[in-house]
Design an enzyme around this catalytic site. Structure first.
Site, PDB file in Angstrom:
ATOM      1  N   SER A 100       0.860  -1.188   0.000  1.00 54.85           N
ATOM      2  CA  SER A 100       0.000   0.000   0.000  1.00 54.85           C
ATOM      3  C   SER A 100       0.892   1.231   0.000  1.00 54.85           C
ATOM      4  CB  SER A 100      -0.889   0.001   1.242  1.00 54.85           C
ATOM      5  OG  SER A 100      -0.102   0.326   2.375  1.00 54.85           O
ATOM      6  N   LYS A 101       0.247   2.378  -0.035  1.00 59.03           N
ATOM      7  CA  LYS A 101       0.982   3.652  -0.067  1.00 59.03           C
ATOM      8  C   LYS A 101       1.961   3.782   1.098  1.00 59.03           C
ATOM      9  CE  LYS A 101      -1.221   6.699  -3.141  1.00 59.03           C
ATOM     10  NZ  LYS A 101      -2.667   6.875  -3.113  1.00 59.03           N
TER      11      LYS A 101
END
Ligand code: GLU
Length: 482
Positions: free
Chosen positions: A251-252
């Site tokens: 994820s980010k």
């Protein structure tokens, strides 16, 4: 049978590296089998789909060179490959299923469904909604005629189960006691993902559905729908998730997940494809660097691992360095010239372009990412803006630096023909005369001309810089030393 596969991104976000891997595996599989790779736009989520995301997906698939044979933004025998253009078709299928008794109008509200589930929990029966709260057939007809809104649900056969052999994950079995009678058409007449995706897969003659593991639990629904439509069941392959280095879903938090970020950071598309292929596919024996053509040649879905793959930017960076070094010099210059010119804020003249070309083989060796190139060669085309502090203090604030600079000025001033070999000879002679090691004696010259201890090889750099500019910079550094 001709293989037909599809990549079906939703334009609800930028092209994600995980989706790009899905696209790549579809591309490799199609090309390996001489089949068709189709692009579809799954834009049924009107609120979250944007034109910007759609364009980003197209741009980056093209950038990666994963061109499609048929589909969205290209055309083909099946008309539009954008789901929002096909709502009429999906509604027709839903109505046909209702007519055939394979689907039904449903009025159950969210509250009623909650109640159904909590009753099921209490009585330890199946929690899957089975249509038991719907009114009688006559009432349905009347309520619809009265204009009441209803969704259409698929009637999951009960009892029963759906099983299939997933090429990556093996035998899969889903007990229908766990599968709701799922909505296929919303009350506003728009399709759900399950309906739109399945109708398209059937209509387009998709033979293999290769997609992310996050959709695995939807697959029994798609198989039930396919069979209810009288379509041929595709072969399914669900690719494992990508994880960050900490073992959690990528994820980010772990860094960039949008392909655009990697493009902007200076990764080469070939390196990116190569890296994505390594995520879950054992490309070859102990071998990591494989071209797209070779990957096409060797690709086997059966060789894709079901274990999650870790997205590791260090390895990607390493691979990018390999691809940079293997790049042909002219190709390298073509890619970096615009970056260098942007960095300088002007165009290079023909002689400067010659300089860049002559430095290309040396610079390539030292770069992992394209944008580093502009910073590395900047000193060749523009006066240095100052000296890197750390470089100055470690290299210039030494007892040997003044002698090295003075010796270099004299030796370089005496050269007849300004060439790398002559510079090499002159400076080595200077080191010997002054009794200096190469590190102690040459690093001050490097910092004087380039501003830092990190630069392309010194002798070639001096040749490229020219004698006058070299002597001016050495004198300036010497003056600063006092
Ligand atoms: N549109 C879905 C997504 O972007 C993929 C659908 C599919 O491959 O069936 O996740």
């Amino acid at each position: 049978m001709t293989v037909r596969v599809r990549f079906a991104p939703s334009p609800t976000g930028y092209l994600h590296v995980g989706s790009a891997r899905t696209a790549l595996f579809n591309y490799l599989f199609a090309h390996h089998h001489g089949g068709a790779f189709i692009l579809r736009s799954d834009d049924t989520d009107d609120a979250r789909s944007t034109e910007e995301f759609q364009q980003d997906i197209l741009t980056h698939l093209r950038w990666l060179g994963l061109d499609w044979d048929e589909g969205f933004a290209k055309g083909g025998p099946h008309g539009s490959y954008r789901q929002s253009d096909r709502y009429g078709r999906y509604a027709d299928v839903a109505h046909t299923l209702v007519r055939d008794g394979k689907a039904y109008y449903s009025f159950a509200t969210a509250d009623q469904l909650d109640e159904f589930r909590s009753n099921a929990r209490d009585s330890q029966t199946s929690p899957a909604y089975d249509g038991s709260m719907e009114p009688s057939y006559e009432q349905v007809a009347r309520r619809i005629a009265d204009g009441e809104k209803a969704v259409v649900r698929f009637r999951v056969p009960r009892p029963g189960e759906t099983s299939f052999s997933d090429v990556v994950r093996g035998e899969m079995r889903f007990d229908h006691a766990q599968v709701d009678d799922f909505v296929i058409l919303r009350s506003d007449g728009t399709p759900t993902y399950h309906l739109a995706s399945t109708v398209d897969d059937v209509d387009y003659g998709i033979t293999h559905v290769i997609r992310g593991e996050d959709i695995l639990s939807s697959t029994p629904k798609h198989i039930l729908l396919t069979e209810a439509m009288g379509g041929d069941r595709a072969t399914y392959a669900h690719l494992s998730l990508l994880l960050g280095p900490d073992g959690k879903k990528l994820s980010k938090r772990h860094g960039d997940t949008a392909m655009s970020a990697y493009r902007e950071a200076g990764y080469l598309p070939d390196a990116m494809n190569n890296y994505l292929a390594l995520l879950g596919w054992n490309v070859g024996e102990e071998e990591d660097v494989v071209s797209l053509d070779e990957m096409v040649e060797r690709f086997e879905l059966e060789a894709v691992s079901r274990n999650p793959a870790v997205f590791d930017t260090r390895k990607l960076e390493w691979l990018n360095g390999v691809y940079m070094r293997e790049m042909d010099d002219d190709a390298f210059v073509a890619v970096v010239l615009p970056l260098v010119e942007e960095d300088l804020g002007r165009e290079l003249d023909p002689s400067e372009r010659g300089t860049l070309r002559s430095m290309a083989p040396l610079v390539k060796e030292r770069t992992k990412l394209l944008p580093e190139v502009a910073a590395q060669v900047r000193f060749l085309f523009t006066p240095i803006e100052g000296y890197d502090d750390a470089s100055w203090s470690t290299v210039m604030e030494t007892p040997e630096a003044p002698a090295a600079l003075d010796g270099a000025a004299t030796a370089l001033g005496a050269i007849d023909e300004w060439s790398t070999a002559a510079i090499d000879g002159a400076l080595r002679g200077m080191l010997e005369t002054a009794g200096l090691s190469a590190r102690r004696g040459l690093q001050p010259i490097r910092v004087a001309v380039s501003g830092s201890t990190v630069s392309p090889p010194l002798f070639e750099s001096l040749e490229a810089l020219g004698r006058d500019e070299t002597l001016v910079r050495i004198a300036a550094a010497r003056a600063r030393l006092g």
